[in-house]
Write a protein that holds these residues in place. Structure first.
Motif, short mmCIF file in Angstrom:
data_model
loop_
_atom_site.label_atom_id
_atom_site.label_comp_id
_atom_site.label_asym_id
_atom_site.label_seq_id
_atom_site.Cartn_x
_atom_site.Cartn_y
_atom_site.Cartn_z
N TRP A 70 0.73 -1.19 0.04
CA TRP A 70 0.05 -0.03 0.04
C TRP A 70 0.91 1.38 0.18
O TRP A 70 0.45 2.14 -0.69
CB TRP A 70 -0.96 0.08 1.31
N LEU A 71 1.85 1.11 0.62
CA LEU A 71 2.68 2.34 0.86
C LEU A 71 3.67 2.57 -0.47
O LEU A 71 3.65 3.75 -1.08
CB LEU A 71 4.05 2.16 1.69
N THR A 72 3.59 1.42 -1.50
CA THR A 72 4.14 1.65 -2.79
C THR A 72 3.28 2.05 -3.69
O THR A 72 3.50 2.99 -4.77
CB THR A 72 4.59 0.20 -3.13
N TRP A 73 1.97 1.64 -3.72
CA TRP A 73 0.76 1.98 -4.50
C TRP A 73 -0.35 2.19 -3.89
O TRP A 73 -1.07 1.42 -3.51
CB TRP A 73 0.60 0.86 -5.75
N ARG A 74 -0.80 3.42 -3.52
CA ARG A 74 -1.50 3.96 -2.55
C ARG A 74 -2.90 3.94 -3.23
O ARG A 74 -3.21 4.49 -4.30
CB ARG A 74 -1.31 5.45 -1.87
N ILE A 75 -3.89 3.33 -2.58
CA ILE A 75 -5.29 3.04 -3.13
C ILE A 75 -6.47 3.34 -2.11
O ILE A 75 -6.01 3.38 -0.80
CB ILE A 75 -5.55 1.76 -3.51
N ASN A 76 -7.44 3.86 -2.27
CA ASN A 76 -8.61 4.19 -1.42
C ASN A 76 -9.16 2.73 -1.05
O ASN A 76 -8.75 1.49 -1.13
CB ASN A 76 -9.53 4.95 -1.99
N PHE A 77 -10.30 3.07 -0.04
CA PHE A 77 -10.78 1.84 0.76
C PHE A 77 -11.40 0.74 -0.08
O PHE A 77 -11.11 -0.42 -0.14
CB PHE A 77 -11.44 2.15 1.92
N ALA A 78 -12.37 1.39 -1.08
CA ALA A 78 -12.94 0.38 -2.00
C ALA A 78 -12.13 -0.42 -2.96
O ALA A 78 -12.26 -1.69 -2.97
CB ALA A 78 -13.97 1.25 -2.92
N THR A 79 -11.05 0.47 -3.41
CA THR A 79 -10.21 -0.30 -4.20
C THR A 79 -9.24 -1.43 -3.27
O THR A 79 -9.05 -2.56 -4.15
CB THR A 79 -9.28 0.83 -5.08
N TRP A 80 -8.95 -1.33 -2.31
CA TRP A 80 -8.17 -2.30 -1.57
C TRP A 80 -9.19 -3.26 -1.14
O TRP A 80 -8.51 -4.34 -1.35
CB TRP A 80 -7.68 -1.46 0.03
N TRP A 81 -10.28 -3.01 -0.80
CA TRP A 81 -11.12 -4.08 -0.45
C TRP A 81 -11.34 -5.13 -1.77
O TRP A 81 -11.20 -6.43 -1.53
CB TRP A 81 -12.44 -3.59 0.02
N ILE A 82 -11.66 -4.67 -2.90
CA ILE A 82 -11.75 -5.35 -3.98
C ILE A 82 -10.58 -6.22 -4.23
O ILE A 82 -10.43 -7.38 -4.75
CB ILE A 82 -12.22 -4.65 -5.13
N SER A 83 -9.40 -5.52 -4.30
CA SER A 83 -7.99 -6.04 -4.58
C SER A 83 -7.56 -7.07 -3.62
O SER A 83 -7.29 -8.18 -3.99
CB SER A 83 -6.87 -5.01 -4.50
N THR A 84 -8.08 -6.93 -2.34
CA THR A 84 -7.95 -8.01 -1.40
C THR A 84 -8.66 -9.13 -1.66
O THR A 84 -8.46 -10.40 -1.30
CB THR A 84 -8.20 -7.28 -0.06
N CYS A 85 -9.89 -9.07 -2.01
CA CYS A 85 -10.73 -10.16 -2.37
C CYS A 85 -10.04 -11.05 -3.40
O CYS A 85 -9.97 -12.41 -3.41
CB CYS A 85 -12.07 -9.83 -2.73
N TYR A 86 -9.53 -10.49 -4.41
CA TYR A 86 -8.75 -11.15 -5.42
C TYR A 86 -7.41 -11.72 -5.07
O TYR A 86 -7.20 -13.01 -5.26
CB TYR A 86 -8.36 -10.29 -6.65
N ILE A 87 -6.97 -11.08 -4.19
CA ILE A 87 -5.56 -11.62 -3.61
C ILE A 87 -6.00 -12.91 -2.86
O ILE A 87 -5.07 -13.83 -2.94
CB ILE A 87 -4.77 -10.51 -3.00
N LEU A 88 -6.73 -12.79 -1.98
CA LEU A 88 -7.08 -14.04 -1.13
C LEU A 88 -7.56 -15.30 -2.04
O LEU A 88 -6.96 -16.40 -1.61
CB LEU A 88 -8.30 -13.87 -0.38
#
Length: 339
Positions: A233-251
């Motif tokens: 996140w410190l490398t590529w900062r994203i907002n909450f909604a984008t983080w949530w969707i990204s984390t669903c894909y990553i899991l």
């Protein structure tokens, strides 16, 4: 890696063993209702393809559902959801989502088999059922508890057109950032003898299942669950909604990467890297486990980009370019495993 606990009567299961059953990690071994054996294919058999659109169709409804409910609840009622309530709600939902991911992986491997299928997959060992169950819960708990309070701002719009329009770019870049930090941390644990002791337990399994992503020492688990996401996140900062969707894909990719599912199954957020031969497939991490300590390579877990750049990318055995059957798309298994 002896796993016999699930063959005992349910009355003898511990709380954590019951949790593993609930998560779909293992199934009771009922001799009156034998489960079908997964199909076994030789290495030369063509590998079917799980299409990118099907992966998006599976993940997007799960990822967007809580965001849309949250967004329209605030829009129509004017009630702003407090950080504490949002943290608990997204955490609970993420646990349910995680259960669905493990269950889906189990059904898919039952139907389509696994890479190196002549070898039986390892189960959660009897001596570590408690540790693995706690680790699986901590994967979802740690990310939600740390990220939601920090990233969610009740005063800002949850979903806007800019967030939605930038999703393909931001989910791609965030996955690449995650993979950069994971690649180096993972590679160093293999190449620095002092650090190998923190990773050795995880490599006890040569043919893992999805749940064995959490089969690791506490030091590795902490960095997997906390350190890597923060650095990304410190490398590529994203907002909450984008983080949530990204984390669903990553899991989804992290769990599937340990399942061994036999299919040409790419990361749906970074599949564009196929154009330069740096896309990640499930066989890549499966081969990493089979090859062990010094010969493993394939250190990335979201892409093969950094493996390609730094010379640690290994050749596939079954999913080679000329052995992928693009005319054989994998269909979905039934929602309930056949008994």
């Amino acid at each position: 890696m002896t796993a016999t606990w699930h063959t005992r009567p349910p009355s003898q299961w511990t709380f954590f063993e019951r949790s593993l059953i609930t998560l779909g990690v293992a199934s009771p071994d009922d001799p009156t209702k034998p489960r079908p054996k997964p199909p076994v294919y030789p290495h030369s058999a063509p590998v079917p393809v799980y299409p990118i659109y099907k992966m998006h169709a599976r993940i997007i409804p799960w990822a967007f559902a809580p965001l849309l409910v949250h967004h329209f609840f605030t829009y129509y009622t004017g009630i702003v959801v407090p950080v504490s309530v949002a943290t608990v709600a997204y955490l609970a939902y993420f646990v349910v989502y995680g259960v669905s991911v493990f269950s889906w992986n189990n059904r898919m491997t039952e139907k389509f088999g696994t890479f190196d299928g002549e070898k039986e997959r390892d189960g959660v060992p009897d001596v570590d059922t408690t540790s693995v169950a706690i680790g699986l819960f901590m994967v979802v708990i740690s990310r939600s508890v740390i990220a939601v309070p920090y990233l969610y701002n009740p005063e800002e719009p949850l979903l806007d057109w800019k967030t939605i329009a930038m999703l393909p770019i931001n989910t791609f870049m965030f996955a690449v950032a995650v993979d950069f930090w994971f690649y180096w941390y993972h590679r160093l644990m293999h190449e620095v003898p002092f650090l190998w002791r923190f990773h050795q337990k995880h490599h006890t399994t040569k043919h893992p299942i999805a749940a064995l992503g959490a089969f690791a020492d506490h030091e590795q688990e902490f960095f997997d669950m906390v350190g890597i996401p923060i650095l990304a996140w410190l490398t590529w900062r994203i907002n909450f909604a984008t983080w949530w969707i990204s984390t669903c894909y990553i899991l989804f990719i992290e769990a599937s990467g340990h399942s061994g599912l036999r299919g040409y199954f790419q990361n749906p957020t970074t599949w564009y890297l196929r154009w330069i031969g740096a896309e990640l497939c499930l066989e890549d991490h499966d081969l990493h486990h089979r090859r062990g300590w010094k010969k493993s390579g394939n250190y990335g877990k979201q892409t093969r980009l950094w493996d390609m750049i730094f010379g640690t990318m290994k050749e596939r055995v079954e999913g080679t370019k000329d052995n992928i059957n693009w005319d054989d798309p994998m269909d979905e298994p039934s929602p309930v495993p056949t008994q």
